[in-house]
Write a protein that holds these residues in place. Structure first.
Motif, PDB file in Angstrom:
ATOM      1  N   LEU A  14       0.836  -1.207   0.000  1.00 36.52           N
ATOM      2  CA  LEU A  14       0.000   0.000   0.000  1.00 36.52           C
ATOM      3  C   LEU A  14       0.872   1.259   0.000  1.00 36.52           C
ATOM      4  CD1 LEU A  14      -2.819  -1.129   2.467  1.00 36.52           C
ATOM      5  CD2 LEU A  14      -2.910  -1.058  -0.027  1.00 36.52           C
ATOM      6  N   ASP A  15       2.013   1.193   0.709  1.00 38.00           N
ATOM      7  CA  ASP A  15       2.942   2.337   0.706  1.00 38.00           C
ATOM      8  C   ASP A  15       3.453   2.633  -0.711  1.00 38.00           C
ATOM      9  OD1 ASP A  15       2.674   2.641   3.385  1.00 38.00           O
ATOM     10  OD2 ASP A  15       4.597   1.730   3.925  1.00 38.00           O
ATOM     11  N   LEU A  16       3.683   1.560  -1.465  1.00 36.48           N
ATOM     12  CA  LEU A  16       4.178   1.724  -2.838  1.00 36.48           C
ATOM     13  C   LEU A  16       3.059   2.073  -3.824  1.00 36.48           C
ATOM     14  CD1 LEU A  16       6.750  -1.209  -3.117  1.00 36.48           C
ATOM     15  CD2 LEU A  16       7.249   1.186  -3.536  1.00 36.48           C
ATOM     16  N   GLY A  17       1.836   1.998  -3.372  1.00 40.89           N
ATOM     17  CA  GLY A  17       0.699   2.328  -4.239  1.00 40.89           C
ATOM     18  C   GLY A  17       0.236   1.176  -5.104  1.00 40.89           C
ATOM     19  N   GLY A  18       0.736  -0.030  -4.833  1.00 37.59           N
ATOM     20  CA  GLY A  18       0.308  -1.214  -5.585  1.00 37.59           C
ATOM     21  C   GLY A  18       0.773  -1.182  -7.028  1.00 37.59           C
ATOM     22  N   PHE A  19       0.136  -2.014  -7.863  1.00 37.90           N
ATOM     23  CA  PHE A  19       0.465  -2.039  -9.295  1.00 37.90           C
ATOM     24  C   PHE A  19       0.013  -0.726  -9.931  1.00 37.90           C
ATOM     25  CE2 PHE A  19       0.242  -6.960  -9.577  1.00 37.90           C
ATOM     26  CZ  PHE A  19       1.592  -7.049  -9.285  1.00 37.90           C
ATOM     27  N   ASP A  20       0.839  -0.210 -10.831  1.00 37.26           N
ATOM     28  CA  ASP A  20       0.555   1.075 -11.473  1.00 37.26           C
ATOM     29  C   ASP A  20      -0.423   0.894 -12.635  1.00 37.26           C
ATOM     30  OD1 ASP A  20       0.618   3.540 -12.746  1.00 37.26           O
ATOM     31  OD2 ASP A  20       2.737   3.858 -12.285  1.00 37.26           O
ATOM     32  N   HIS A  21      -1.448   1.747 -12.675  1.00 36.99           N
ATOM     33  CA  HIS A  21      -2.450   1.687 -13.752  1.00 36.99           C
ATOM     34  C   HIS A  21      -1.856   1.998 -15.118  1.00 36.99           C
ATOM     35  CE1 HIS A  21      -5.923   1.018 -11.268  1.00 36.99           C
ATOM     36  NE2 HIS A  21      -5.543   1.981 -10.453  1.00 36.99           N
ATOM     37  N   LEU A  22      -0.676   2.604 -15.110  1.00 32.93           N
ATOM     38  CA  LEU A  22      -0.001   2.929 -16.364  1.00 32.93           C
ATOM     39  C   LEU A  22       0.138   1.684 -17.251  1.00 32.93           C
ATOM     40  CD1 LEU A  22       1.724   5.189 -17.838  1.00 32.93           C
ATOM     41  CD2 LEU A  22       3.697   4.277 -16.633  1.00 32.93           C
ATOM     42  N   PHE A  23       0.274   0.528 -16.604  1.00 35.56           N
ATOM     43  CA  PHE A  23       0.565  -0.704 -17.351  1.00 35.56           C
ATOM     44  C   PHE A  23      -0.680  -1.521 -17.681  1.00 35.56           C
ATOM     45  CE2 PHE A  23       4.288   0.429 -14.813  1.00 35.56           C
ATOM     46  CZ  PHE A  23       5.204   0.601 -15.817  1.00 35.56           C
ATOM     47  N   GLN A  24      -1.835  -0.907 -17.605  1.00 33.40           N
ATOM     48  CA  GLN A  24      -3.058  -1.618 -17.954  1.00 33.40           C
ATOM     49  C   GLN A  24      -2.993  -2.060 -19.418  1.00 33.40           C
ATOM     50  OE1 GLN A  24      -5.161  -2.774 -15.937  1.00 33.40           O
ATOM     51  NE2 GLN A  24      -6.537  -1.262 -15.045  1.00 33.40           N
ATOM     52  N   PRO A  25      -3.538  -3.177 -19.828  1.00 31.18           N
ATOM     53  CA  PRO A  25      -4.273  -4.122 -19.003  1.00 31.18           C
ATOM     54  C   PRO A  25      -3.388  -5.121 -18.249  1.00 31.18           C
ATOM     55  CG  PRO A  25      -4.382  -4.800 -21.299  1.00 31.18           C
ATOM     56  CD  PRO A  25      -3.596  -3.525 -21.256  1.00 31.18           C
ATOM     57  N   PHE A  26      -2.167  -5.376 -18.752  1.00 31.96           N
ATOM     58  CA  PHE A  26      -1.311  -6.329 -18.029  1.00 31.96           C
ATOM     59  C   PHE A  26       0.120  -6.281 -18.568  1.00 31.96           C
ATOM     60  CE2 PHE A  26      -3.585  -8.638 -21.388  1.00 31.96           C
ATOM     61  CZ  PHE A  26      -2.525  -8.990 -22.200  1.00 31.96           C
ATOM     62  N   TYR A  27       1.015  -6.933 -17.830  1.00 35.04           N
ATOM     63  CA  TYR A  27       2.456  -7.093 -18.099  1.00 35.04           C
ATOM     64  C   TYR A  27       3.267  -5.870 -17.640  1.00 35.04           C
ATOM     65  CZ  TYR A  27       2.204 -11.535 -20.617  1.00 35.04           C
ATOM     66  OH  TYR A  27       2.029 -12.830 -20.942  1.00 35.04           O
ATOM     67  N   TRP A  28       4.390  -6.159 -17.027  1.00 38.98           N
ATOM     68  CA  TRP A  28       5.389  -5.216 -16.525  1.00 38.98           C
ATOM     69  C   TRP A  28       4.994  -4.553 -15.206  1.00 38.98           C
ATOM     70  CZ3 TRP A  28      10.397  -4.058 -18.164  1.00 38.98           C
ATOM     71  CH2 TRP A  28      10.811  -4.764 -19.306  1.00 38.98           C
ATOM     72  N   GLU A  29       3.764  -4.765 -14.711  1.00 39.89           N
ATOM     73  CA  GLU A  29       3.417  -4.129 -13.445  1.00 39.89           C
ATOM     74  C   GLU A  29       4.200  -4.743 -12.285  1.00 39.89           C
ATOM     75  OE1 GLU A  29       1.792  -6.789 -15.029  1.00 39.89           O
ATOM     76  OE2 GLU A  29      -0.100  -5.723 -15.156  1.00 39.89           O
ATOM     77  N   ASP A  30       4.526  -6.047 -12.372  1.00 42.33           N
ATOM     78  CA  ASP A  30       5.306  -6.674 -11.304  1.00 42.33           C
ATOM     79  C   ASP A  30       6.777  -6.233 -11.357  1.00 42.33           C
ATOM     80  OD1 ASP A  30       5.648  -8.056 -13.649  1.00 42.33           O
ATOM     81  OD2 ASP A  30       5.278 -10.053 -12.821  1.00 42.33           O
ATOM     82  N   VAL A  31       7.290  -6.057 -12.579  1.00 45.18           N
ATOM     83  CA  VAL A  31       8.669  -5.559 -12.720  1.00 45.18           C
ATOM     84  C   VAL A  31       8.733  -4.145 -12.129  1.00 45.18           C
ATOM     85  CG1 VAL A  31      10.575  -5.146 -14.320  1.00 45.18           C
ATOM     86  CG2 VAL A  31       8.826  -6.836 -14.912  1.00 45.18           C
ATOM     87  N   ASP A  32       7.709  -3.370 -12.452  1.00 40.23           N
ATOM     88  CA  ASP A  32       7.664  -1.973 -11.996  1.00 40.23           C
ATOM     89  C   ASP A  32       7.646  -1.878 -10.475  1.00 40.23           C
ATOM     90  OD1 ASP A  32       6.999   0.964 -12.348  1.00 40.23           O
ATOM     91  OD2 ASP A  32       5.198   0.287 -11.324  1.00 40.23           O
ATOM     92  N   ILE A  33       6.807  -2.666  -9.833  1.00 42.72           N
ATOM     93  CA  ILE A  33       6.713  -2.540  -8.364  1.00 42.72           C
ATOM     94  C   ILE A  33       7.997  -3.063  -7.707  1.00 42.72           C
ATOM     95  CG2 ILE A  33       5.554  -4.728  -7.718  1.00 42.72           C
ATOM     96  CD1 ILE A  33       3.709  -2.933  -5.929  1.00 42.72           C
ATOM     97  N   GLY A  34       8.609  -4.073  -8.295  1.00 39.36           N
ATOM     98  CA  GLY A  34       9.877  -4.581  -7.771  1.00 39.36           C
ATOM     99  C   GLY A  34      10.980  -3.526  -7.895  1.00 39.36           C
ATOM    100  N   TYR A  35      11.032  -2.900  -9.061  1.00 38.46           N
ATOM    101  CA  TYR A  35      12.057  -1.864  -9.321  1.00 38.46           C
ATOM    102  C   TYR A  35      11.863  -0.687  -8.370  1.00 38.46           C
ATOM    103  CZ  TYR A  35      15.364   0.600 -12.427  1.00 38.46           C
ATOM    104  OH  TYR A  35      16.456   1.233 -12.953  1.00 38.46           O
TER     105      TYR A  35
END
Lengths: 168, 315
Positions: free
Chosen positions: B173-194
Motif C-alpha cells: 500500500l505504501d508503494l501504491g500497488g500495481f501502477d495503472h499505467l501498465f493496464q491491461p497487463f504485463y510489466w506491473e510486477d517488474v515496476d513494483i519490484g524496481y
C-alpha cells in the motif's frame, strides 16, 4: 549465347522456395530461350543454387548495391520478376528499386498465393516513390516521438526535484 | 504472520479446479491462512463453482478492472499482514508458504518470489526465477536464471513474478500497488519490484517455495491474440523505461536507442510491433511523465545501484 536475359529478384528464405520456383518457371515459359539471372542476398544464395539458374548476383556482404545494379544492367535484361516472399517493407522497396534500376523492359510481380501480375514501369516507379516516402515519414515520426518524449519526461523529472537521486 | 493467498481469476474455472484445492491445502497446512479468489468479472461459471465447491474460499466478485486493478483491490480487501498473489494457473505445493513468510520477516524485504516450475517439474523458461535486469537496446532487458545449480539459495532478485509473490500488505500500500499505467497487463510486477529497490527495500527469490506454472494459459491463450500480447508487452516495456529510468546519462542513451528503432525496423527489419508500441506508449506520455515525477520525489537509490543490488552485487 542467348540474346535475351531475364532477372529474378528475391530476398526469400528457406521454406519459401516454391515461390522462387514459380517465378523461375514463369520466366522460362515467357522467355524460353532467355538466360536466367537471379539477384539475392547471402541468405538466399543456398536456395538459389538449387534452382538451375545461369548466373547469380549476390547483393550484400562484399558486393554493394551499386555494384549489384551495375552487374545486372550489364546483362541487358528483357524482363525482371520480383518475388515478394520476404516479409518486410524495406525488403520490398529494395527489390522494386533494384528491378527499376536493372534496365529491364518488362516486370512481373510474384506474391504468395496470388496470380502472377505484369506491372508497368511507371507503376513500379510510383510504388518505389510511395514506399520511400512512407519509410522517411516513419523514420521522422519515430525520431520526433522519442525527441518529444525525452524532452517532456526530463522536464517532468526536473520539475519534480532534478538530480536528487543518491548513488547509495 | 498471517497471510492471505489471493488467486486472480478471469474466466479460469477449469484452472481453479486444480489451483484452489492446492492453495487451500497449503493454507491449512501452514496454519489457517485465508484463501481469496479475486474475480475480474468472469463470464464463465467461476463464481458459481467456488460457491458450490469451495465455500471456505472468500470470493471477491469485481467489476472489470484488468490484472493490476484486480490485484490492487484484492490486496486492499485482504485483512492479513502478509499477502501472496497467485495466478489462477499457478498450482502451489503443500509447503510453499512457510519459507515465503520467513523471508518476509526482515523489515527491509518488500517481496519474495516463488520458484516456478513447469507442470512436468522442469524449470520454466518463462520469467520468474531469480530475475535480474540490464539497461540495453532502449529497454530494461530482463533475465531469469535457468541453471538449476544457481537456484538453490535464497537470494536477491529484481522483481518477484506477479504470478507467485508474497509481500507485506502495508509495504504494498505504501508503494501504491500495481501502477495503472501498465493496464491491461504485463510489466506491473517488474515496476513494483524496481520501485521497491529504488526506495530502499529488497526483493528476494525463495527456491524452497515451489509452485507449478502453466504459463500462458490465462491471458494470452484465452483473451488476447499472441500478437496483441506482444504489442502490449512492448508498449509497457517502453513505458517502464520512461517512468523509471531517472539517471540522466542512462536515460539519454535509452532514448537514443529507441529513436533508432524506426530506422532499424525500416532498414534491417527490427522486432515486430516495436514502432507501433512506441506510438502506443506515446499516447500515454502524460501519464508516464506524472508517474516519473512521482518516482523522482521518492527515490533513494540510483538506477545503477538497483541493477547491481538486485543482481546480488554491491552498489
Amino acid at each position: 549465347m542467348s540474346e535475351q536475359t531475364t532477372l529474378l529478384l528475391t530476398f526469400a528464405r528457406r521454406g519459401e522456395e516454391s515461390e522462387i520456383a514459380r517465378a523461375r518457371d514463369h520466366l522460362r515459359q515467357q522467355f524460353p530461350t532467355a538466360q536466367l539471372v537471379a539477384l539475392g542476398t547471402p541468405v538466399t544464395e543456398s536456395v538459389l543454387r538449387h534452382l538451375d539458374l545461369e548466373h547469380i548476383i549476390i547483393y550484400g556482404g562484399a558486393q554493394g548495391a551499386r555494384q549489384a545494379v551495375r552487374e545486372a544492367r550489364s546483362h541487358q535484361l528483357t524482363a525482371a520478376a520480383i518475388v515478394y516472399c520476404e516479409p518486410g517493407f524495406f525488403a520490398h522497396l529494395k527489390l522494386e528499386a533494384f528491378a527499376l534500376l536493372s534496365g529491364a523492359h518488362k516486370f512481373y510481380r510474384i506474391s504468395p498465393e496470388q496470380p502472377i501480375k505484369t506491372i508497368g514501369r511507371l507503376r513500379l516507379a510510383c510504388s518505389v516513390l510511395a514506399k520511400s516516402f512512407a519509410a522517411g515519414t516513419r523514420l521522422l515520426a519515430g525520431f520526433f516521438i522519442c525527441l518529444i518524449a525525452c524532452f517532456y519526461l526530463r522536464l517532468a523529472q526536473l520539475l519534480a526535484g532534478g538530480r536528487r537521486v543518491s548513488r547509495a | 504472520m498471517q497471510a492471505s493467498l489471493i488467486l486472480i481469476n478471469y474466466n479460469g474455472r477449469d484452472l481453479l479446479e486444480t489451483s484452489v484445492p492446492a492453495a487451500l491445502a497449503a493454507a491449512r497446512r501452514a496454519g489457517g491462512h485465508t484463501v481469496i479468489v479475486a474475480d475480474d468479472h468472469s463470464s464463465d461459471d467461476s463464481i458459481e463453482f467456488l460457491c458450490n465447491q469451495h465455500p471456505e474460499v472468500r470470493v471477491l466478485a469485481l467489476p472489470k478492472l484488468g490484472f493490476g486493478g484486480v490485484c490492487n483491490t484484492a490486496v486492499e480487501a485482504a485483512e492479513t499482514e502478509a499477502v501472496v498473489l497467485l495466478n489462477n494457473d499457478v498450482v502451489v505445493t503443500p509447503d510453499f508458504l512457510p519459507p515465503l513468510l520467513d523471508d518476509l520477516t526482515p523489515p527491509d524485504v518488500f517481496a519474495v518470489g516463488c520458484k516456478f516450475l513447469n507442470p512436468d517439474g522442469s524449470l520454466t523458461n518463462a520469467l520468474g526465477n531469480r530475475t535480474s535486469g540490464e539497461w540495453r537496446g532502449g529497454l530494461l532487458q530482463i533475465h531469469h536464471e535457468t541453471r538449476p545449480e544457481l537456484l538453490k539459495e535464497t537470494c536477491p532478485q529484481l522483481y518477484a513474478n506477479g504470478g507467485g509473490m508474497a509481500f507485506r500488505r502495508k509495504s504494498w500500500l505504501d508503494l501504491g500497488g500495481f501502477d495503472h499505467l501498465f493496464q491491461p497487463f504485463y510489466w506491473e510486477d517488474v515496476d513494483i519490484g524496481y520501485r521497491a529497490w529504488a526506495r530502499g527495500w529488497r526483493v528476494l527469490y525463495e527456491p524452497a517455495s515451489v509452485v507449478y506454472h502453466n504459463q500462458g494459459s490465462t491471458i494470452s491463450g484465452k483473451v488476447y491474440r499472441p500478437a496483441q500480447v506482444e504489442l502490449l508487452s512492448a508498449k509497457n516495456a517502453i513505458l517502464f523505461a520512461w517512468k523509471n529510468l531517472l539517471d540522466a546519462r542512462m536515460f539519454r542513451r535509452v532514448m537514443l536507442a529507441q529513436a533508432r528503432w524506426a530506422a532499424d525496423d525500416i532498414l534491417i527489419g527490427g522486432l515486430p510491433n516495436r514502432t507501433k508500441a512506441l506510438w502506443r506508449a506515446f499516447r500515454q506520455l502524460r501519464q508516464a511523465a506524472r508517474a516519473r515525477a512521482g518516482e523522482q520525489r521518492l527515490r533513494l537509490r540510483s538506477d545503477e545501484a538497483i541493477i547491481a543490488l538486485s543482481a546480488g552485487g554491491a552498489s
